[in-house]
Design a protein around this motif. Structure first.
Motif, short mmCIF file in Angstrom:
data_model
loop_
_atom_site.label_atom_id
_atom_site.label_comp_id
_atom_site.label_asym_id
_atom_site.label_seq_id
_atom_site.Cartn_x
_atom_site.Cartn_y
_atom_site.Cartn_z
N VAL A 98 -3.08 -7.14 -3.38
CA VAL A 98 -2.84 -6.49 -2.10
C VAL A 98 -1.54 -5.70 -2.19
O VAL A 98 -0.67 -5.96 -3.02
CB VAL A 98 -2.74 -7.52 -0.96
N SER A 99 -1.44 -4.70 -1.31
CA SER A 99 -0.24 -3.86 -1.25
C SER A 99 0.78 -4.48 -0.31
O SER A 99 0.47 -5.40 0.47
CB SER A 99 -0.62 -2.47 -0.75
N PRO A 100 2.00 -3.96 -0.33
CA PRO A 100 2.96 -4.38 0.70
C PRO A 100 2.50 -3.94 2.09
O PRO A 100 1.67 -3.04 2.24
CB PRO A 100 4.26 -3.68 0.28
N TYR A 101 3.06 -4.57 3.11
CA TYR A 101 2.71 -4.20 4.48
C TYR A 101 3.32 -2.84 4.82
O TYR A 101 4.37 -2.45 4.30
CB TYR A 101 3.23 -5.24 5.47
N SER A 102 2.62 -2.14 5.71
CA SER A 102 3.17 -0.90 6.25
C SER A 102 4.32 -1.22 7.21
O SER A 102 4.59 -2.38 7.52
CB SER A 102 2.08 -0.12 6.98
N GLN A 142 -16.68 -8.59 -21.00
CA GLN A 142 -15.83 -8.25 -19.87
C GLN A 142 -14.44 -7.80 -20.29
O GLN A 142 -13.61 -7.50 -19.44
CB GLN A 142 -15.69 -9.47 -18.94
N LEU A 143 -14.22 -7.76 -21.59
CA LEU A 143 -12.92 -7.32 -22.08
C LEU A 143 -12.69 -5.87 -21.69
O LEU A 143 -13.45 -4.97 -22.06
CB LEU A 143 -12.87 -7.47 -23.61
N ASP A 144 -11.67 -5.61 -20.88
CA ASP A 144 -11.43 -4.28 -20.34
C ASP A 144 -9.95 -4.14 -20.01
O ASP A 144 -9.19 -5.13 -20.02
CB ASP A 144 -12.29 -4.04 -19.09
N PHE A 145 -9.56 -2.92 -19.72
CA PHE A 145 -8.18 -2.67 -19.34
C PHE A 145 -7.98 -3.06 -17.88
O PHE A 145 -8.80 -2.73 -17.02
CB PHE A 145 -7.83 -1.19 -19.53
N VAL A 146 -6.90 -3.71 -17.60
CA VAL A 146 -6.58 -4.13 -16.24
C VAL A 146 -5.58 -3.15 -15.65
O VAL A 146 -4.60 -2.77 -16.29
CB VAL A 146 -5.97 -5.55 -16.25
N GLN A 147 -5.89 -2.68 -14.43
CA GLN A 147 -4.99 -1.75 -13.75
C GLN A 147 -3.79 -2.55 -13.25
O GLN A 147 -3.89 -3.38 -12.35
CB GLN A 147 -5.71 -1.10 -12.56
N VAL A 148 -2.68 -2.29 -13.88
CA VAL A 148 -1.48 -3.05 -13.53
C VAL A 148 -0.64 -2.35 -12.48
O VAL A 148 0.38 -2.87 -12.05
CB VAL A 148 -0.63 -3.32 -14.80
N LYS A 149 -1.04 -1.15 -12.06
CA LYS A 149 -0.27 -0.44 -11.05
C LYS A 149 -0.42 -1.11 -9.69
O LYS A 149 -1.48 -1.62 -9.35
CB LYS A 149 -0.71 1.02 -10.97
N VAL A 150 0.62 -1.09 -8.94
CA VAL A 150 0.62 -1.74 -7.62
C VAL A 150 0.02 -0.79 -6.59
O VAL A 150 0.26 0.42 -6.63
CB VAL A 150 2.05 -2.15 -7.23
N LEU A 151 -0.79 -1.33 -5.69
CA LEU A 151 -1.35 -0.53 -4.61
C LEU A 151 -0.24 0.07 -3.75
O LEU A 151 0.76 -0.59 -3.46
CB LEU A 151 -2.25 -1.39 -3.74
N ALA A 152 -0.45 1.33 -3.36
CA ALA A 152 0.53 1.98 -2.49
C ALA A 152 0.43 1.42 -1.07
O ALA A 152 -0.64 1.01 -0.62
CB ALA A 152 0.32 3.48 -2.49
N THR A 153 1.54 1.44 -0.39
CA THR A 153 1.58 0.94 0.99
C THR A 153 0.89 1.93 1.93
O THR A 153 1.20 3.12 1.90
CB THR A 153 3.03 0.73 1.43
N PRO A 154 -0.05 1.50 2.78
CA PRO A 154 -0.68 2.43 3.73
C PRO A 154 0.35 2.99 4.71
O PRO A 154 1.38 2.37 5.00
CB PRO A 154 -1.72 1.55 4.45
N ILE A 155 0.03 4.16 5.23
CA ILE A 155 0.91 4.85 6.19
C ILE A 155 0.21 4.88 7.54
O ILE A 155 -0.92 5.37 7.65
CB ILE A 155 1.23 6.28 5.72
N LEU A 156 0.86 4.36 8.57
CA LEU A 156 0.32 4.44 9.92
C LEU A 156 0.49 5.87 10.44
O LEU A 156 1.58 6.43 10.39
CB LEU A 156 1.02 3.46 10.83
N ALA A 167 -7.96 2.02 -3.00
CA ALA A 167 -8.04 0.78 -2.23
C ALA A 167 -9.49 0.49 -1.88
O ALA A 167 -10.25 1.39 -1.54
CB ALA A 167 -7.21 0.90 -0.95
N GLU A 168 -9.87 -0.78 -1.99
CA GLU A 168 -11.23 -1.19 -1.63
C GLU A 168 -11.36 -1.49 -0.15
O GLU A 168 -12.47 -1.52 0.38
CB GLU A 168 -11.63 -2.40 -2.45
#
Length: 791
Positions: free
Chosen positions: A517-521, A428-442, A468-469
């Motif tokens: 999780v991303s920040p709230y919109s 399971q050794l793999d690269f971890v995505q350290v980027k933060v999820l972008a905030t959704p736009i209403l 985003a999943e």
């Protein structure tokens, strides 16, 4: 100047233009090359036969490419380059610069006349090798096309500006240095090409051959050719027709077809168009400057990527080496434990051996002593010691009781190395995505309220690189209380029912994936309607209270309170006469895990009439995703195009479930183009006919017949076309995963496509000769509803 050379070469011969002519599509061809790619069309397609039949046509009629292969029943009807009526088995050819061209329909006529004066075969047709637009020539033939004198002048100046030695213009590979120039042919020859292509006999014997340098000077000093009128060859252009957008002579104004048109002075229009071209070039120059800066940025990115790659590889090797070092240390620790266990086992066994050896020696001595006592013949002496000796023997025997002769230690090592967790971790050794999820736009234009329901729509930012999943939608209690989750899933639109009337709700959304999780919109304020005596019926099936169903709303009385109110959008409605009830087209949310309600034991089709389950779609065309040449009107329900080329426009709403039906009325059609109707993915190509790529499923149709097309594959040619006022119906059944087309309420051909899955948008491709109007909110045809009920 070197970068301009490709603009100065003919797409057919690959050489510099010689006597270039301008086609109606604005592309250029050498006059000789234009003659070489002429083909003949059937008599019924000629301009004379059309005029005799009373149909109004222009001097040059655009043809569908299918009309050059009418004798082939297997022909697809669009974009066919493999066969013609005159030469059905002649393969396609490519010009030196890679453009596909049509082969000559017949050998060039043996005539000494120039290409412009040589006779043109009757009913000739020419197809532009660059845009593949076809047109039929009139009686004037190639003389009807204007000559591009400006292009000739640019080529002359370009050739004069080249400081290198003059090269032969007819060498196939590496051109040799020219030795002569023919003043009449205006061609530079090397000695082998001159002997092969310009022999000193026959009609060429009178041509004058001069040295290349002299030929360059004579070409430079030759007077500039004056552009003459295509209809009146002896007259020069003197005015400019604003309506036809072309220079004309005075005879055209007095007795020609331009007599009633608006005209302006040639010099004034020349200056005006030069000014417009200069302004357009300024914008293009800015784009070119931005492109150069962008290329510099990309090259810097290449260097940075290489540097980052080396750094990252070094970091990765260091991390893996650290893991190997830790494993080696752990290995040493485990080996030490094994050695300790080994020494312990040996000590226990050796101690037992020593103890057993001493005891055995004592027992053996007692046995020898007893044997000697038994040999004694004196009864009284024997009896004096026999009792004590017997007790001693029994006591010694008892000391060899159970367990004394059993090993105290086993030979097996009671150690078992459990390496499965470590192996699993290594795998399971793999690269971890350290980027933060972008905030959704209403999407405010997609959000609305209807009575006590609220519809919210959101999307990921356009430049978001982290997928985003799913999304979490939260609403407060309508009274400024705490937020609570009302939806968790992959959808980007949700309708929440059962809210309080005349209440203000705050809504927000966030995205999630396996990294977090991303920040709230931004928070959106929604105002529900005032409580009225609604006569809407309740749905005849259970609705979960914990997780409200996904669906899309109708446009009636929909308002959203932001800073200003505006009408809501139309999506999916379930029609239940005489009132309308909104329902998600697939009702899938009724069966999602986590819904706390009891489901009916009977099949769902037995609870609700199948016709009421077929959702009704309300939508319009989408200006945001359409090609820039598409023209919208009638609240984005009517579209046409400003270009002769096919352009694609999509509907505003995408479908992934349910049964949907819409119609398009043909408002304008001149019997020439092939509009296409169907569905497409959101990323379909917008500058070609619908169905040419693998992102669209369409039916294209002319005034006689139709074809189904997907990924440029044409199938099911069906007789029966369209005229002005015709109605095209599109039925998308995502329950059965098929697509069906109708023309004037009659099914056109069989089921067009099957096994269609995913998200689809209604789509149309058309050009400036076609205008259509969209009709939505239509029920599914009755015969299809009854067939679905039986199934």
């Amino acid at each position: 100047m070197e970068e301009m050379e490709e603009e100065l070469k003919c797409p057919v011969c690959g050489s510099f233009y010689r006597e270039p002519i301008i086609l109606p599509c604005s592309h250029n061809l050498c006059q000789a090359c234009a003659r070489n790619i002429l083909v003949q069309t059937p008599e019924s397609e000629s301009p004379q036969s059309r005029r005799a039949s009373g149909s109004g046509v222009s001097d040059y009629d655009y043809l569908d490419l299918d009309k050059m292969s009418l004798y082939s029943e297997a022909d697809s009807g669009y974009g066919s380059y493999g066969g013609f009526a005159s030469a059905p088995t002649t393969p396609c050819q490519k010009s030196p610069n890679g453009v596909r061209v049509f082969p000559p329909a017949m050998p060039p006529p043996a005539t000494h006349l120039s290409p412009a004066l040589a006779p043109v075969p009757r009913n000739s047709c020419i197809t532009c090798p660059q845009c593949h637009r076809s047109l039929i020539l009139d009686d004037r033939g190639l003389r009807g096309f204007p000559k591009n004198r400006v292009l000739e002048g640019v080529i002359d100046r370009y050739q004069q500006s080249k400081a290198a030695a003059l090269k032969c213009q007819l060498c196939e590979k590496a051109p040799k240095e020219a030795t002569v120039m023919c003043e009449q042919c205006d061609v530079f020859y090397c000695d082998p090409c001159r002997l092969r292509c310009h022999p000193p006999r026959g009609p060429l014997a009178k041509h004058r051959l001069v040295p290349p340098a002299q030929g360059r000077v004579s070409r430079r000093l030759s007077p500039r050719k004056v552009s003459t009128c295509t209809d009146h060859e002896l007259e020069n252009h003197s005015m400019y027709c604003v309506q036809c957008k072309m220079p004309v002579c005075y005879q055209c104004l007095e007795e020609g077809k331009h007599s009633s048109h608006e005209v302006k002075a040639l010099g004034a229009m020349w200056k005006l168009h030069k000014s417009q071209l200069s302004q357009a070039l300024n914008g293009l120059s800015d784009r070119a400057k931005e492109a150069k800066e962008f290329l510099v940025q990309l090259r810097n990115m290449v260097q940075q990527i290489q540097e980052n790659s080396v750094e990252f590889e070094a970091c990765l090797v260091a991390q893996c080496d650290a893991l190997i070092d830790a494993l080696n240390r752990r290995k040493a620790q485990l080996l030490a434990r094994v050695n300790k266990e080994h020494e312990h086992k040996l000590k226990v066994v050796r101690d037992q051996i020593s103890h057993c050896t001493v005891k055995l020696r004592q027992t053996t001595g007692l046995m020898e002593y007893c044997l000697e006592v038994i040999k004694e013949n004196d009864p009284s002496g024997f009896l004096q010691i026999s009792d004590a000796l017997i007790r001693r023997v029994h006591l010694t025997e008892d000391q060899w009781g159970k367990g004394t002769l059993t090993p105290r230690m086993t030979t097996d090592f009671d150690l078992s190395l459990d390496n499965s967790p470590l192996l699993q971790s290594i795998h399971q050794l793999d690269f971890v995505q350290v980027k933060v999820l972008a905030t959704p736009i209403l999407q405010l234009e997609e959000c609305c309220t209807h009575n006590n329901s609220a519809t919210l729509s959101w999307k990921q930012p356009p430049l978001s690189t982290v997928p985003a999943e799913g999304y979490i939608l939260e609403l407060d209690d309508g009274n400024g209380g705490q937020f609570r989750e009302v939806y968790v899933g992959k959808e980007t639109m949700c309708t929440v029912d059962g809210l309080h009337f005349n209440s203000t709700y705050n809504a927000r959304v966030k995205a999630f994936n396996k990294t977090g999780v991303s920040p709230y919109s931004k928070t959106l304020v929604l105002q529900t309607s005032e409580d009225t005596d609604s006569e809407e019926q309740t749905l005849p099936f259970p609705v979960p209270s914990e997780r409200l169903p996904l669906r899309r709303m109708s446009p009636f009385s929909s308002t959203l309170n932001l800073q200003t109110s505006f009408p809501g959008r139309s999506y999916f409605d379930l029609r239940s006469s005489p009132h309308q009830l909104s329902l998600h087209s697939s009702l899938q949310s009724l069966n999602v895990p986590g819904c706390n309600f009891e489901t009916q034991t009977a099949p769902y089709s037995q609870l609700v009439d199948i016709k009421k389950l077929l959702a009704v779609a309300w939508f319009a065309f989408d200006p945001g995703s359409a090609h820039s040449d598409i023209i919208f009107s009638n609240d984005n329900l009517t579209v046409t195009c400003s270009s002769y080329d096919d352009r694609v426009v999509l509907g505003k709403t995408g479908f992934s479930k349910g049964v949907h039906y819409w119609e398009l009325t043909v408002d304008r059609y001149d019997n020439h183009p092939d509009p296409a109707f169907g569905v497409a993915r959101i990323d379909v190509m917008k500058d070609m006919m619908l169905g040419k790529d693998d992102k669209a499923w369409a039916m294209y149709v002319d005034n006689n017949r139709s074809w189904f097309m997907h990924n440029n594959s044409h199938t099911n040619r069906t007789e029966g076309g369209i005229t002005r006022g015709a109605t095209i119906g599109v039925l998308l059944d995502l329950n059965r995963k098929n697509l069906t087309f109708f023309i004037n309420d009659e099914q056109q051909g069989p089921i067009a496509f099957e096994s269609v899955e995913g998200m689809f948008f209604p789509a149309v491709s058309l050009n400036r000769n076609v205008q259509v109007t969209l009709h939505t909110g239509l029920p599914v045809p009755d015969f299809y509803s009854s067939r679905a009920s039986i199934a």
